[in-house]
Design an enzyme around this catalytic site. Structure first.
Site, PDB file in Angstrom:
ATOM      1  N   SER A  78      -9.507  -6.738  -3.906  1.00  0.00           N
ATOM      2  CA  SER A  78      -8.733  -5.768  -3.037  1.00  0.00           C
ATOM      3  C   SER A  78      -7.212  -6.265  -2.934  1.00  0.00           C
ATOM      4  O   SER A  78      -6.323  -5.349  -2.636  1.00  0.00           O
ATOM      5  CB  SER A  78      -9.282  -5.827  -1.653  1.00  0.00           C
ATOM      6  OG  SER A  78     -10.444  -4.944  -1.817  1.00  0.00           O
ATOM      7  N   SER A 123      -8.873  -2.449  -2.359  1.00  0.00           N
ATOM      8  CA  SER A 123      -8.657  -1.660  -1.109  1.00  0.00           C
ATOM      9  C   SER A 123      -7.345  -1.859  -0.460  1.00  0.00           C
ATOM     10  O   SER A 123      -7.140  -0.889   0.288  1.00  0.00           O
ATOM     11  CB  SER A 123      -9.823  -2.072  -0.146  1.00  0.00           C
ATOM     12  OG  SER A 123      -9.652  -3.481   0.175  1.00  0.00           O
ATOM     13  N   LYS A 143      -1.804  -4.250   6.463  1.00  0.00           N
ATOM     14  CA  LYS A 143      -3.186  -3.306   6.206  1.00  0.00           C
ATOM     15  C   LYS A 143      -3.696  -2.849   7.446  1.00  0.00           C
ATOM     16  O   LYS A 143      -3.681  -3.621   8.291  1.00  0.00           O
ATOM     17  CB  LYS A 143      -3.845  -4.081   5.292  1.00  0.00           C
ATOM     18  CG  LYS A 143      -5.024  -3.429   4.671  1.00  0.00           C
ATOM     19  CD  LYS A 143      -5.974  -4.261   3.696  1.00  0.00           C
ATOM     20  CE  LYS A 143      -7.149  -3.510   2.927  1.00  0.00           C
ATOM     21  NZ  LYS A 143      -7.807  -4.484   2.191  1.00  0.00           N
TER      22      LYS A 143
END
Length: 362
Positions: free
Chosen positions: A185, A161, A85
């Site tokens: 997330s 997210s 990420k």
């Protein structure tokens, strides 16, 4: 048009290995061949990846193929493509956090613990996945890289997210994907994309540098199968001295044989948390899962609505308003306040008064 073509290519690709897992495939040529990189360059156009390793990853894949052919793999993940990420430091790749305020020329010399653990196990980091700006919301778009699309329907969001990681997992763009989760997330994108992920207990997976969300943020796996997440947790859940919150090595054997039963385990269940409007197919999915748990001997306890406290919206919304004031982009502020306004219309007079009180002086 390019987006549609790319998605069609990936649909064909993951239909070929639709039921495959890393555990079952990791000794096969299909994973280690450099052709695993073919779609990576194109998929950056779909905004699932914001940066790709390119030639470096291809060279690593070719070296891995040679090692496997010679019977000398360098680790349990030798040649396995993974993604990180874009909030997590990765040596040799920028960490922009989805923000134009980040420095594109910042030093890229250090791996965060999770990036280092995967690399030490032989994994090939093929790219960084899209995150909203600083990972602050439950959908995935940012002013620097654009919008992440849901592979099942590009008109919809993959959630957030960690939406880029969820979409990459659904597309079979790599086998293991690192996400982070404070308020959902990892869990939201996995729900939206039909993949698997967990928010591990805090301290099991070390996090450095520390998250802006402090102890709310936990790092964890996002994969296409439970087995692959278990393998990933075995590698990620280990100490690192840079994280002062990390505890001793996680005591769980993540790849232990499955138990024959779960007798003696109690699980609470609520289909709506006392106030949520739940889609019928989701409700039925939860009911089916509950029935499977009962078959394994779990004692289920349905929670009545009067035992479910309503979410403390005044505190959450006053914080959201304050955060909106810190957002630099006009579009980001507009979306944040749009969310706040929508929720405030559901509150009673006392709750609205509590929000106004919390904001006095700002």
């Amino acid at each position: 048009r390019r987006l549609s073509n790319t998605l069609e290519d990936c649909q064909r690709q993951f239909l070929e290995v639709e039921n495959a897992t890393l555990v079952s495939l990791r000794n096969s040529e299909v994973i280690r061949t450099p052709s695993v990189m073919v779609n990576v360059g194109e998929l950056v156009l779909a905004h699932e990846l914001v940066d790709i390793a390119g030639d470096e990853a291809l060279r690593a894949a070719e070296a891995s193929t040679r090692r496997w052919r010679e019977g000398t793999p360098c680790g349990p993940l030798d040649g396995i493509p993974v993604t990180i990420k874009d909030l997590t430091l990765t040596r040799g790749m920028p960490t922009r956090m989805g923000s134009r305020t980040s420095d594109p020329d910042a030093a890229m010399e250090v791996d965060a613990p999770v990036s280092g653990f995967l690399r030490q196990a032989g994994a090939i980091i093929v790219g960084k996945t899209l995150s909203p700006e600083f990972g602050w919301k439950g959908v995935t778009d940012n002013p620097l890289h654009g919008i992440a699309r849901n592979p099942w329907n590009p008109a919809l969001t993959p959630g957030g997210s960690s939406g880029g990681a969820g979409a990459a997992a659904a597309l079979n763009l790599g086998m293991l994907h690192q996400g982070s989760d404070a308020g959902g997330s990892i869990r939201i994108p996995c729900s939206f994309t039909g993949t698997f992920g967990i928010k591990p207990t805090f301290g099991w997976v070390p996090q450095w540098p520390a998250s802006a969300m402090s102890t709310l943020s936990h790092l964890g796996p996002m994969t296409r199968s439970v087995e692959d997440s278990a393998l990933m947790m075995r590698l990620l859940a280990q100490p690192d001295s840079r994280d002062g919150y990390a505890g001793p090595r996680c005591p769980i054997d993540w790849q232990a044989p499955r138990p024959d039963h779960l007798r003696g385990v109690r699980v609470a269940i609520s289909l709506d948390l006392g106030y949520v409007e739940v889609a019928p197919d989701i409700r039925q999915g939860v009911i089916r899962a509950a029935a499977l748990l009962q078959d394994l001997g779990v004692e289920l306890e349905a929670l009545p609505k009067d035992r479910l406290a309503r979410v403390p919206m005044p505190e959450a919304l006053s914080d959201a308003i304050l955060q909106a004031r810190k957002i630099t982009s006009h579009e980001g502020k507009r979306r944040q306040m749009q969310f706040v306004g929508k929720v405030m219309r559901t509150l009673d007079d006392d709750e609205v008064a509590a929000i106004r009180g919390a904001l006095e002086g700002f």
